[in-house]
Design a protein around this motif. Structure first.
Motif, PDB file in Angstrom:
ATOM      1  N   GLU A   1      -4.083 -18.651   5.187  1.00 42.36           N
ATOM      2  CA  GLU A   1      -3.919 -19.873   4.394  1.00 42.36           C
ATOM      3  C   GLU A   1      -2.958 -20.865   5.035  1.00 42.36           C
ATOM      4  N   LEU A   2      -2.060 -20.342   5.863  1.00 44.34           N
ATOM      5  CA  LEU A   2      -1.111 -21.231   6.535  1.00 44.34           C
ATOM      6  C   LEU A   2      -1.850 -22.210   7.443  1.00 44.34           C
ATOM      7  N   PHE A   3      -3.009 -21.781   7.959  1.00 39.34           N
ATOM      8  CA  PHE A   3      -3.802 -22.640   8.834  1.00 39.34           C
ATOM      9  C   PHE A   3      -4.903 -23.375   8.063  1.00 39.34           C
ATOM     10  N   THR A   4      -5.517 -22.686   7.100  1.00 42.95           N
ATOM     11  CA  THR A   4      -6.642 -23.306   6.390  1.00 42.95           C
ATOM     12  C   THR A   4      -6.192 -24.268   5.301  1.00 42.95           C
ATOM     13  N   GLU A   5      -5.036 -23.985   4.678  1.00 41.44           N
ATOM     14  CA  GLU A   5      -4.558 -24.815   3.563  1.00 41.44           C
ATOM     15  C   GLU A   5      -3.307 -25.615   3.913  1.00 41.44           C
ATOM     16  N   GLY A   6      -2.663 -25.290   5.043  1.00 40.40           N
ATOM     17  CA  GLY A   6      -1.445 -25.996   5.417  1.00 40.40           C
ATOM     18  C   GLY A   6      -0.193 -25.429   4.788  1.00 40.40           C
TER      19      GLY A   6
END
Length: 278
Positions: free
Chosen positions: A177-182
């Motif tokens: 999620e750190l990459f997909t959602e920021g």
């Protein structure tokens, strides 16, 4: 004035359009040597030719206006014998570094695009079991738009806990999620066998990373095209039917802490897979 040039004459000499010269005047970059109080006509001195062309080159290279004004003021002070050239040199040196960084990013983008357009280009990925490892760790939920300050702060606390004892390369475990959602969960770690010292920062804890299976690739060089290595390990996992833990691990084998030459950086990317039956 005994020597003066109309704005048209000055334009022809410098190859700067009249409109550009007027804009330089409005921006207080190149003020005419004389302005007729009745007609408002602008007149320039021959000595302004070189500064005018210098301004043009700097603007072509996107030097910010504030920096350009600092440079011109320093140059003027130097001509009057009122200051040294340190300020002018610092402005130029800082902007040259920015241009070199931009050029490097452009070159790396071109290289990445060539790789993407080459059907035969493929980054090497293997399936490996990463060994158990005892680490000092800082875990946190990274908010959206946080930049990388959270990572720098975590590493400062880890360094304070580790002191000067030799350690293996640092790493991090990051939720997808750190990459997909920021935003999402992150754990930054530093391998260390010694017990956590009592004066360690409160954010640091001891953690035993278990042995884990992962699709692994070593990314070489700067992180501009790190997404290509991520794509390679993710695609490998998908092709081989490996279920994801929704977690990726990075190990900074060689990084900014080790060298200021980005082309020497080496980053291990491990796409952690879920055991059968999970």
């Amino acid at each position: 004035m005994t020597e003066r040039l109309t704005i048209g004459e000055f334009s022809r000499i410098t190859h700067l359009s009249i409109r550009t010269l007027r804009r330089y005047h409005e921006q207080d970059l190149l003020v005419p040597a004389e302005i007729d109080s009745v007609t408002g006509y602008r007149y320039y001195a021959p000595a302004q030719v070189r500064p005018a062309q210098t301004i043009r080159r700097f603007r072509d290279l996107d030097l910010p206006l504030a920096d350009l004004r600092r440079f011109l003021a320093a140059e003027e002070d130097d001509r009057r014998g009122e200051a040294d050239r340190d300020t002018a040199r610092q402005v130029v040196a800082a902007h040259l570094r920015r241009l070199e960084d931009r050029l490097g990013r452009t070159q790396r983008a071109v290289e990445a695009l060539r790789e993407l357009l080459d059907p035969g280009a493929e980054r090497t990925v293997t399936l490996e079991v990463l060994p158990p490892r005892r680490v000092y760790a800082v875990s946190l939920d990274v908010p959206e738009g946080a930049g990388l300050d959270w990572y720098d702060a975590a590493m400062r606390d880890l360094d304070a806990a580790a002191g000067h004892r030799p350690v293996l390369p640092p790493g991090g475990r990051y939720a997808h999620e750190l990459f997909t959602e920021g935003h999402g969960h992150a754990t930054v770690y530093l391998p260390a066998e010694a017990p956590l010292p009592p004066d360690a920062p409160d954010t640091v804890r001891e953690l035993l990373l278990p042995g884990r299976t992962a699709a692994v690739a070593t990314h070489q060089g700067p992180h501009d095209d790190l997404d290509l290595t991520y794509a390679a390990v993710g695609s490998y996992a998908a092709r081989h039917g490996l279920r994801s833990q929704d977690l990726v691990e990075e190990v900074y084998l060689v990084g900014p802490r080790d060298t200021d030459q980005p082309e020497r950086w080496r980053t291990l990317i491990a796409w952690l897979t879920a055991p059968d039956g999970d």
